[in-house]
Design a protein around this motif. Sequence first.
Motif, mmCIF file in Angstrom:
data_model
loop_
_atom_site.group_PDB
_atom_site.id
_atom_site.type_symbol
_atom_site.label_atom_id
_atom_site.label_comp_id
_atom_site.label_asym_id
_atom_site.label_seq_id
_atom_site.Cartn_x
_atom_site.Cartn_y
_atom_site.Cartn_z
ATOM 1 N N SER A 117 0.827 -1.210 0.000
ATOM 2 C CA SER A 117 0.000 0.000 0.000
ATOM 3 C C SER A 117 0.859 1.258 0.000
ATOM 4 O O SER A 117 0.553 2.237 -0.682
ATOM 5 C CB SER A 117 -0.947 0.000 1.204
ATOM 6 N N VAL A 118 1.943 1.262 0.764
ATOM 7 C CA VAL A 118 2.838 2.422 0.808
ATOM 8 C C VAL A 118 3.516 2.613 -0.543
ATOM 9 O O VAL A 118 3.624 3.739 -1.042
ATOM 10 C CB VAL A 118 3.900 2.261 1.922
ATOM 11 N N ALA A 119 3.975 1.503 -1.149
ATOM 12 C CA ALA A 119 4.600 1.596 -2.466
ATOM 13 C C ALA A 119 3.628 2.174 -3.484
ATOM 14 O O ALA A 119 3.988 3.003 -4.325
ATOM 15 C CB ALA A 119 5.079 0.212 -2.914
ATOM 16 N N SER A 120 2.370 1.736 -3.398
ATOM 17 C CA SER A 120 1.354 2.224 -4.316
ATOM 18 C C SER A 120 1.093 3.711 -4.138
ATOM 19 O O SER A 120 1.061 4.482 -5.094
ATOM 20 C CB SER A 120 0.052 1.445 -4.115
ATOM 21 N N VAL A 121 0.907 4.124 -2.880
ATOM 22 C CA VAL A 121 0.612 5.535 -2.609
ATOM 23 C C VAL A 121 1.787 6.421 -3.016
ATOM 24 O O VAL A 121 1.613 7.434 -3.691
ATOM 25 C CB VAL A 121 0.268 5.747 -1.119
ATOM 26 N N ALA A 122 3.005 6.030 -2.640
ATOM 27 C CA ALA A 122 4.182 6.841 -2.958
ATOM 28 C C ALA A 122 4.381 6.941 -4.465
ATOM 29 O O ALA A 122 4.705 8.007 -4.994
ATOM 30 C CB ALA A 122 5.426 6.241 -2.300
ATOM 31 N N GLY A 123 4.183 5.818 -5.176
ATOM 32 C CA GLY A 123 4.381 5.830 -6.615
ATOM 33 C C GLY A 123 3.283 6.539 -7.364
ATOM 34 O O GLY A 123 3.537 7.321 -8.277
ATOM 35 N N LYS A 124 2.047 6.308 -6.961
ATOM 36 C CA LYS A 124 0.927 6.816 -7.736
ATOM 37 C C LYS A 124 0.478 8.221 -7.337
ATOM 38 O O LYS A 124 -0.205 8.891 -8.105
ATOM 39 C CB LYS A 124 -0.245 5.836 -7.648
ATOM 40 N N MET A 125 0.847 8.670 -6.159
ATOM 41 C CA MET A 125 0.550 10.056 -5.811
ATOM 42 C C MET A 125 1.511 11.015 -6.517
ATOM 43 O O MET A 125 1.352 12.227 -6.464
ATOM 44 C CB MET A 125 0.613 10.258 -4.296
ATOM 45 N N SER A 126 2.498 10.448 -7.196
ATOM 46 C CA SER A 126 3.404 11.261 -8.008
ATOM 47 C C SER A 126 2.657 11.893 -9.176
ATOM 48 O O SER A 126 3.244 12.635 -9.957
ATOM 49 C CB SER A 126 4.543 10.389 -8.545
ATOM 50 N N VAL A 127 1.360 11.602 -9.276
ATOM 51 C CA VAL A 127 0.521 12.224 -10.299
ATOM 52 C C VAL A 127 0.620 13.743 -10.261
ATOM 53 O O VAL A 127 0.424 14.412 -11.282
ATOM 54 C CB VAL A 127 -0.956 11.791 -10.123
ATOM 55 N N VAL A 128 0.940 14.303 -9.106
ATOM 56 C CA VAL A 128 1.031 15.761 -9.000
ATOM 57 C C VAL A 128 2.115 16.320 -9.917
ATOM 58 O O VAL A 128 2.029 17.474 -10.358
ATOM 59 C CB VAL A 128 1.291 16.208 -7.538
ATOM 60 N N ILE A 129 3.137 15.519 -10.216
ATOM 61 C CA ILE A 129 4.247 16.004 -11.052
ATOM 62 C C ILE A 129 3.818 16.145 -12.513
ATOM 63 O O ILE A 129 3.980 17.228 -13.102
ATOM 64 C CB ILE A 129 5.484 15.097 -10.891
ATOM 65 N N PRO A 130 3.261 15.099 -13.154
ATOM 66 C CA PRO A 130 2.789 15.297 -14.540
ATOM 67 C C PRO A 130 1.626 16.278 -14.640
ATOM 68 O O PRO A 130 1.467 16.943 -15.664
ATOM 69 C CB PRO A 130 2.363 13.888 -14.986
ATOM 70 N N VAL A 131 0.806 16.377 -13.593
ATOM 71 C CA VAL A 131 -0.274 17.370 -13.596
ATOM 72 C C VAL A 131 0.318 18.773 -13.661
ATOM 73 O O VAL A 131 -0.127 19.634 -14.435
ATOM 74 C CB VAL A 131 -1.169 17.219 -12.347
ATOM 75 N N PHE A 132 1.343 19.008 -12.852
ATOM 76 C CA PHE A 132 2.015 20.315 -12.821
ATOM 77 C C PHE A 132 2.583 20.660 -14.200
ATOM 78 O O PHE A 132 2.372 21.760 -14.723
ATOM 79 C CB PHE A 132 3.129 20.300 -11.775
ATOM 80 N N PHE A 133 3.292 19.704 -14.814
ATOM 81 C CA PHE A 133 3.891 19.963 -16.118
ATOM 82 C C PHE A 133 2.842 20.025 -17.220
ATOM 83 O O PHE A 133 3.036 20.728 -18.221
ATOM 84 C CB PHE A 133 4.932 18.890 -16.441
ATOM 85 N N GLY A 134 1.722 19.296 -17.033
ATOM 86 C CA GLY A 134 0.667 19.340 -18.026
ATOM 87 C C GLY A 134 0.083 20.731 -18.184
ATOM 88 O O GLY A 134 -0.281 21.154 -19.291
ATOM 89 N N VAL A 135 0.003 21.443 -17.082
ATOM 90 C CA VAL A 135 -0.525 22.810 -17.107
ATOM 91 C C VAL A 135 0.359 23.721 -17.953
ATOM 92 O O VAL A 135 -0.126 24.539 -18.741
ATOM 93 C CB VAL A 135 -0.645 23.372 -15.668
#
Length: 287
Positions: free
Chosen positions: A89-107
């Motif tokens: 669960s920790v691996a999943s959250v740490a890896g998949k919450m990285s969504v904030v990075i492509p969201v930031f660059f997507g803008v």
Amino acid sequence: MIYLLLSILISTGLFVIFKYFGVYKIDVLKAIFINYIVALTLGFGLAEREFSVLEIPNQPWFLGAVFLGALFVSIFFVMAMTAQKNGVSVASVAGKMSVVIPVFFGVFLYNESVTLFKIIGIIIALVAVYLASVKEKSMASKDAGLLFPILLFLGSGAIDTALKYIEVMFVPKNDVSIFSGSLFFIAGIFSFIILLIRTLKKREPFGLKNVIAGVALGIPNYYSIVFLIKALQTEGFESSTLFTINNVGIVIASTIIGILVFKEQFSLKNKIGVVLAIVGIVIVALA
């Protein structure tokens, strides 16, 4: 939407496989090397058009594939260590919450929408990574800490961002399998070099179980990338929205598996972190 659903299911399976690597004492580096051999074979074997391997270095996406290939090896190892030391669960959250990075660059790169709610969602996501990754002393292994979850967070975000950029700028729809196979071919070269250096220092048999583990990892790993790229090529989705839906699905699925299958224990902080993870990326998706 079918590609997005398949990406969620298969990516969740990767975390589970890595968890079993720890259970069966799999040599992670050896299994990762075999995994890339399997994945590149699938990529080249299932190509949508005829091609020559010699033409790959001349493709406009080649340098991007080299960068991603090196990053794949590094982050796969970090993902395995996080799943084993901190839990699925920790691996999943740490890896998949990285969504904030492509969201930031997507803008900034693609002029995607940015709102107050999306910013709030990103902040909540960052807090969630920390809370979900902190284990009580009695619940974590002695080696568990924040280093691997943080590296996984940053590396996964870099992969998603680069993958989207290269897909948009350089990869035609009928080159998805060739591009994916090339990624894994380059990653295989890097992992082979690392494995060779280690073997020269310490000679040991490769081990049949490591080969089997590599095959079991390589098949879903290949399809996780292919389905994600095909989902990104679907018209009507902003990448920030798609990455968010993809990642929240993986967080929820892997958390449920962590509790039901591996009997992972959660402190109050962990539970709050997982809930915030879901809330944060839902806000980003709806913003």
